[in-house]
Design an enzyme around this catalytic site. Structure first.
Site, PDB file in Angstrom:
ATOM      1  N   GLU A   1       0.821  -1.213   0.000  1.00  6.20           N
ATOM      2  CA  GLU A   1       0.000   0.000   0.000  1.00  6.20           C
ATOM      3  C   GLU A   1       0.854   1.262   0.000  1.00  6.20           C
ATOM      4  OE1 GLU A   1      -3.067  -0.164  -0.911  1.00  6.20           O
ATOM      5  OE2 GLU A   1      -2.949  -2.336  -0.792  1.00  6.20           O
TER       6      GLU A   1
ATOM      7  N   TYR B   1      -5.726   6.891   4.427  1.00  6.79           N
ATOM      8  CA  TYR B   1      -5.946   5.958   3.326  1.00  6.79           C
ATOM      9  C   TYR B   1      -5.166   4.653   3.542  1.00  6.79           C
ATOM     10  CZ  TYR B   1      -5.266   3.502  -0.928  1.00  6.79           C
ATOM     11  OH  TYR B   1      -5.175   2.484  -1.823  1.00  6.79           O
TER      12      TYR B   1
ATOM     13  N   ASP C   1      -9.350   6.422  -1.866  1.00  7.71           N
ATOM     14  CA  ASP C   1      -8.338   7.033  -2.732  1.00  7.71           C
ATOM     15  C   ASP C   1      -9.034   7.637  -3.955  1.00  7.71           C
ATOM     16  OD1 ASP C   1      -9.024   4.891  -4.314  1.00  7.71           O
ATOM     17  OD2 ASP C   1      -6.988   4.132  -4.572  1.00  7.71           O
TER      18      ASP C   1
END
Ligand code: ADE
Length: 330
Positions: free
Chosen positions: A39, A119, A137
């Site tokens: 991520e 996020y 996102d």
């Protein structure tokens, strides 16, 4: 906003994801650590650019402990070309925290790791810990603004917060699939540039933008701020097969990374220019217009460090902004 629309949209999305998801390296043999690495790499960087780098990074640092005990230069070298290098430094620091205290177990602990914002914390909680925390996102903003034909400005933080609140209400038990399915729909069907592929979309019967034939009117954004342009000269100084490098300042763009001597204003006279080449590089807020000069110098001038071609390629993280000039390093 009407929550029942989103509630109805969950089952077809999960079903579509099971059948259509891409086989990506971070979806195999997942652990919380590999999910965190993925991520962080995927923030601001395209999936295609991340794939190989993710595999190489985990081969070098298979555990948080391995990463925690690495040298920063080694970590930056493996990040080379991915851009936004502060992510690499933060991941290195996060690994030290994890090696000492164990992997975070809650959203708050995740969010407290260096470099981890709402996020990333949401994505890792959903994907690796089974927690129902939304990760909103650009992909998710786009698909939801189209689903609802919602004209709110997606650059306004309250828009993101509103979608996060909606998602929290409908989070299914399959938290990992749901989180990745939302991103995946935005990445491969409800695409950002050009027409979305509504014929392949599990939401084509629900999506208010599509039903009105107005997919491309959403999302709505504020006027983009203009980018500043900076003219610079990049000097490929070579002396007997060795090349001059300098470290960028500790703050600002590409902080602390290596570069060829770089001048925004006047350029010292290093001698006759053998080759000249122009290149540009676009950052979020700045565009560099660079003129590269290849120059053979008589001495290994201060204050630079001088390194051979092989060492330069293998040990020093030179950002891709300078890739155009790497062809001079032979
Ligand atoms: N972008 C951000 N996270 C992602 C993921 N887990 N899979 C694909 N694209 C992504």
């Amino acid at each position: 906003m009407d929550i029942s629309l989103l509630r109805d949209a969950v089952p077809p999305l999960l079903e579509w994801f099971r059948v259509s998801k891409r086989d990506l390296p971070w979806r195999r043999n997942r652990t919380p650590y590999t999910a965190l690495v993925a991520e962080l790499m995927l923030q601001q960087t395209r999936v295609e650019a991340v794939k190989d780098r993710f595999v190489q990074f985990l081969a070098a640092f298979p555990t948080p402990e391995a990463l925690a005990s690495a040298d920063e230069e080694e970590v930056l070298k493996l990040w080379e070309g991915l851009g936004y290098y502060s992510r690499a430094r933060n991941l290195h620091r996060a690994a030290k925290v994890i090696a000492e205290k164990g992997f975070p177990a809650t959203f708050e602990e995740m969010r407290a790791l260096p470099g981890v914002g709402d996020y990333t914390a949401g994505a890792v909680c959903s994907i690796a810990l089974g927690l129902p925390v939304p990760a909103v996102d650009g992909n998710v903003l786009r698909i939801l603004s189209r689903l609802y034909a919602d004209g709110s400005n997606i650059d306004d933080p309250s828009t993101k917060a509103g979608y996060a609140a909606l998602l929290r209400e409908v989070y299914p038990p399959e938290t990992a699939d749901f989180c990745e399915a939302l991103m995946e729909l935005g990445a491969i069907v409800c695409v950002p540039n050009g027409a979305p592929m509504c014929g392949a979309c599990p939401w084509s019967g629900l999506c208010r933008a599509h039903l009105a034939g107005r997919e491309e009117a959403f999302p709505v954004r504020a006027e983009k701020r203009a980018r500043r342009t900076v003219d610079a000269t990049v000097c490929g100084l070579r002396c007997g097969g060795r090349y001059a490098l300098e470290k960028r300042p500790a703050k600002g763009l590409l902080a602390g990374l290596w570069q060829f001597p770089f001048f925004e204003g006047d350029v010292p006279d290093f001698g006759p220019v053998l080759k000249e080449k122009r290149a540009k590089h676009i950052f979020t807020h700045v565009e560099w217009r660079m003129t590269g000069r290849l120059i053979e110098t008589e001495r290994e001038l201060a204050p630079y460090i001088w390194v051979g071609a092989e060492e330069l390629r293998e040990k020093y993280a030179v950002p891709s902004a300078f890739r155009a000039f790497m062809e001079w390093v032979k």
